[in-house]
Design a protein around this motif. Structure first.
Motif, mmCIF file in Angstrom:
data_model
loop_
_atom_site.group_PDB
_atom_site.id
_atom_site.type_symbol
_atom_site.label_atom_id
_atom_site.label_comp_id
_atom_site.label_asym_id
_atom_site.label_seq_id
_atom_site.Cartn_x
_atom_site.Cartn_y
_atom_site.Cartn_z
ATOM 1 N N GLY A 164 13.715 14.020 12.031
ATOM 2 C CA GLY A 164 14.601 14.706 12.982
ATOM 3 C C GLY A 164 13.823 15.051 14.235
ATOM 4 O O GLY A 164 12.601 15.281 14.192
ATOM 5 N N GLN B 288 13.891 17.687 15.785
ATOM 6 C CA GLN B 288 13.363 19.050 15.703
ATOM 7 C C GLN B 288 11.888 19.014 15.283
ATOM 8 O O GLN B 288 11.083 19.811 15.741
ATOM 9 C CB GLN B 288 14.194 19.882 14.717
ATOM 10 C CG GLN B 288 13.908 21.358 14.749
ATOM 11 C CD GLN B 288 14.287 22.039 16.068
ATOM 12 O OE1 GLN B 288 15.216 21.633 16.749
ATOM 13 N NE2 GLN B 288 13.549 23.065 16.437
ATOM 14 N N LEU C 43 16.040 18.321 29.544
ATOM 15 C CA LEU C 43 17.162 17.764 28.775
ATOM 16 C C LEU C 43 18.140 17.138 29.770
ATOM 17 O O LEU C 43 19.126 17.770 30.158
ATOM 18 C CB LEU C 43 17.868 18.890 27.998
ATOM 19 C CG LEU C 43 16.985 19.637 27.001
ATOM 20 C CD1 LEU C 43 16.925 21.120 27.316
ATOM 21 C CD2 LEU C 43 17.465 19.411 25.586
ATOM 22 N N ASP D 141 14.016 15.387 26.138
ATOM 23 C CA ASP D 141 14.720 15.510 24.853
ATOM 24 C C ASP D 141 16.117 14.924 25.049
ATOM 25 O O ASP D 141 16.902 15.448 25.836
ATOM 26 C CB ASP D 141 14.785 17.004 24.475
ATOM 27 C CG ASP D 141 15.336 17.222 23.070
ATOM 28 O OD1 ASP D 141 15.684 16.241 22.399
ATOM 29 O OD2 ASP D 141 15.407 18.404 22.648
ATOM 30 N N LYS E 148 23.078 12.399 16.134
ATOM 31 C CA LYS E 148 24.367 12.451 16.813
ATOM 32 C C LYS E 148 25.013 11.064 16.900
ATOM 33 O O LYS E 148 26.185 10.968 17.240
ATOM 34 C CB LYS E 148 24.206 13.065 18.219
ATOM 35 C CG LYS E 148 23.405 14.377 18.237
ATOM 36 C CD LYS E 148 24.112 15.480 17.504
ATOM 37 C CE LYS E 148 23.397 16.803 17.299
ATOM 38 N NZ LYS E 148 22.050 17.091 17.616
ATOM 39 N N ARG F 182 18.145 13.315 8.862
ATOM 40 C CA ARG F 182 16.914 13.891 9.411
ATOM 41 C C ARG F 182 15.987 12.783 9.920
ATOM 42 O O ARG F 182 14.837 12.651 9.482
ATOM 43 C CB ARG F 182 16.172 14.780 8.386
ATOM 44 C CG ARG F 182 16.982 15.834 7.717
ATOM 45 C CD ARG F 182 17.770 16.761 8.666
ATOM 46 N NE ARG F 182 16.958 17.367 9.691
ATOM 47 C CZ ARG F 182 17.238 17.265 11.005
ATOM 48 N NH1 ARG F 182 18.283 16.593 11.452
ATOM 49 N NH2 ARG F 182 16.470 17.850 11.878
HETATM 50 C C1 LIG Z 1 18.572 19.282 22.473
HETATM 51 C C2 LIG Z 1 18.297 19.114 21.035
HETATM 52 N N1 LIG Z 1 17.103 18.676 20.655
HETATM 53 C C3 LIG Z 1 16.801 18.488 19.349
HETATM 54 C C4 LIG Z 1 17.721 18.764 18.363
HETATM 55 C C5 LIG Z 1 17.337 18.544 16.929
HETATM 56 O O1 LIG Z 1 18.015 17.446 16.431
HETATM 57 P P1 LIG Z 1 17.597 16.648 15.130
HETATM 58 O O2 LIG Z 1 16.425 17.329 14.524
HETATM 59 O O3 LIG Z 1 18.791 16.658 14.256
HETATM 60 O O4 LIG Z 1 17.250 15.260 15.601
HETATM 61 C C6 LIG Z 1 19.000 19.220 18.718
HETATM 62 C C7 LIG Z 1 19.989 19.544 17.671
HETATM 63 O O5 LIG Z 1 21.085 19.966 17.877
HETATM 64 C C8 LIG Z 1 19.292 19.411 20.092
HETATM 65 O O6 LIG Z 1 20.492 19.849 20.504
#
Ligand SMILES: Cc1ncc(COP(=O)(O)O)c(C=O)c1O
Length: 391
Positions: free
Chosen positions: A101, A103, A170, A203, A235, A242
């Motif tokens: 993921g 994150q 972003l 990001d 998304k 993940r």
């Molecule tokens: C801007 C942004 N970055 C990162 C993430 C993390 O996403 P993921 O770990 O599901 O890829 C999110 C999740 O909503 C997000 O909105």
């Protein structure tokens, strides 16, 4: 035994995310929730995922259930490298690291780049999950001017930029605001990054989810030597996988790989293999347009409901993609305080405050519109408008 004295300073500073707290309230099926940032399950390609897991487990079980390399499944890394090689940029597979993921990408970037007190430049507002991930490494956040056209790089002063470890941006349908950085703003960010020798962390989990037209080319494609791009399958396929990726200059990629090895050895082998099975023959090109059409319809329903019901003085933006929009209440109103009253009427949203690293604008809030049925959007916004009007 007293456990709290055992916690590291880092752990003591941790707070539960406001969003997680709000999600507890929204577990009640009576509540109409514009709070969660969840993608619509209608967009999950269940049959394709099922077939892909079946195929990889049938054809190659011994290797898909085995440990694998930290940087990720080579054919998938090559697929990512090709997909981000746009606008004349050529990205090599050894610049790509698969992560659990995006994150996790934020955590790894924090580990590799931030020492206590280091300056990190962020948008105003910015993604709460990034503030949380970076905060574990105790940076000094500097908030940069942003408006409906995205981050305004022309306003970055030499003092802002001096000594900054990186700028976290972003550009596409930002979480929380849904804003998209215009072509002119991207060009001025590139010029600023070059002028001040800045590294940019881009990001981009939402860039594919545009409604009418694709956003301008990525920052990565304009200056690959000074951008770390983070991407995600959350998304465009499903968040429960993940699975995400980092694209970075090779020297940074190798450092991130070392940090990831210490964190979790590698990203799930079987999930990487199944996702590769799904995407390798162009499935996303037919799948993503369906998700775009769904989200566009939902966004229009939300905007129509806001136009119909909101009292004068409440304003919002018109996102050109993604899952969120940003509402501004009249000066002096506090979206966090009003949340109590919204909860009492079974409506949930996320107040804007936690998305600000500095100088909180407490009269703002985020509305997510992709998981609520269209008719319910109208009913929910009507009630929310009454809550705001009472103030
Ligand atoms: C801007 C942004 N970055 C990162 C993430 C993390 O996403 P993921 O770990 O599901 O890829 C999110 C999740 O909503 C997000 O909105």
């Amino acid at each position: 035994m007293s456990y709290s004295k055992l916690f590291s300073k880092r752990a003591q500073a941790l707070k539960s995310s406001v969003i997680r707290e709000i999600l507890k309230v929204t577990a009640n099926p009576q509540v109409i929730s514009f709070a969660g940032g969840l993608p619509s399950p209608e967009g999950f390609p269940v049959a394709q995922m099922k077939a892909a897991f079946d195929a990889v487990l049938s054809n190659d079980p011994k290797s898909v259930l085995q440990y694998s390399t930290t940087d990720g499944y080579a054919p998938l890394r090559e697929w990512v490298a090709n997909r981000v090689s746009v606008n004349g940029a050529v990205i090599a597979p050894d610049q790509v690291i698969m992560v659990s993921g995006s994150q996790q990408a934020l955590d790894l970037i924090g580990k590799v780049l931030i020492d206590e007190g280091d300056k990190v430049l962020v948008e105003t507002p910015t993604y709460l999950g990034a503030l949380q991930a970076f905060s574990l490494f105790n940076p000094n956040f500097v908030s940069l001017a942003s408006d409906d056209d995205g981050l305004d790089a022309d306003k970055i002063s030499a003092a802002d930029a001096a000594g900054a470890k990186f700028l976290y941006a972003l550009p596409n349908f930002q979480n929380p605001t849904g804003r998209m950085m215009t072509e002119a703003r991207r060009a001025s960010l590139v010029a600023k990054a070059r002028e001040h020798d800045l590294l940019v962390v881009e990001d981009d989990p939402y860039g594919e989810l545009w409604y009418e037209a694709a956003p301008p080319p990525s920052l990565l494609s304009r200056m690959p030597e000074r951008v770390i791009l983070m991407g995600s399958f959350s998304k465009v396929l499903a968040p429960g996988l993940r699975l995400g990726y980092i694209v970075a200059p090779v020297e940074i990629a190798r450092k991130i790989e070392q940090a990831k090895q210490a964190t979790d050895l590698h990203t799930s082998t079987v999930i990487q293999r199944a996702v590769y099975e799904v995407v390798k023959d162009g499935f996303l090109d037919e799948h993503i347009p369906r998700v775009r059409a769904l989200y566009k319809k939902q966004a229009h329903a939300m905007i129509k409901a806001l136009e119909t019901h909101m009292p004068a003085g409440v304003t919002w933006n018109q996102p050109a993609g993604g899952m969120f929009l940003w509402v501004t209440l009249p000066e002096g109103m506090d979206a966090e305080r009003l949340l109590e009253q919204a909860f009492a009427r079974n409506i949930a949203y996320v107040p804007g405050a936690p998305f600000f690293a500095n100088a909180v604008q407490s009269n703002t809030l985020r509305l997510a519109f992709v998981t609520v049925p269209e008719a319910t959007i109208d009913a929910g916004i009507k009630v929310l408008a009454q809550v705001f009007a009472q103030q």
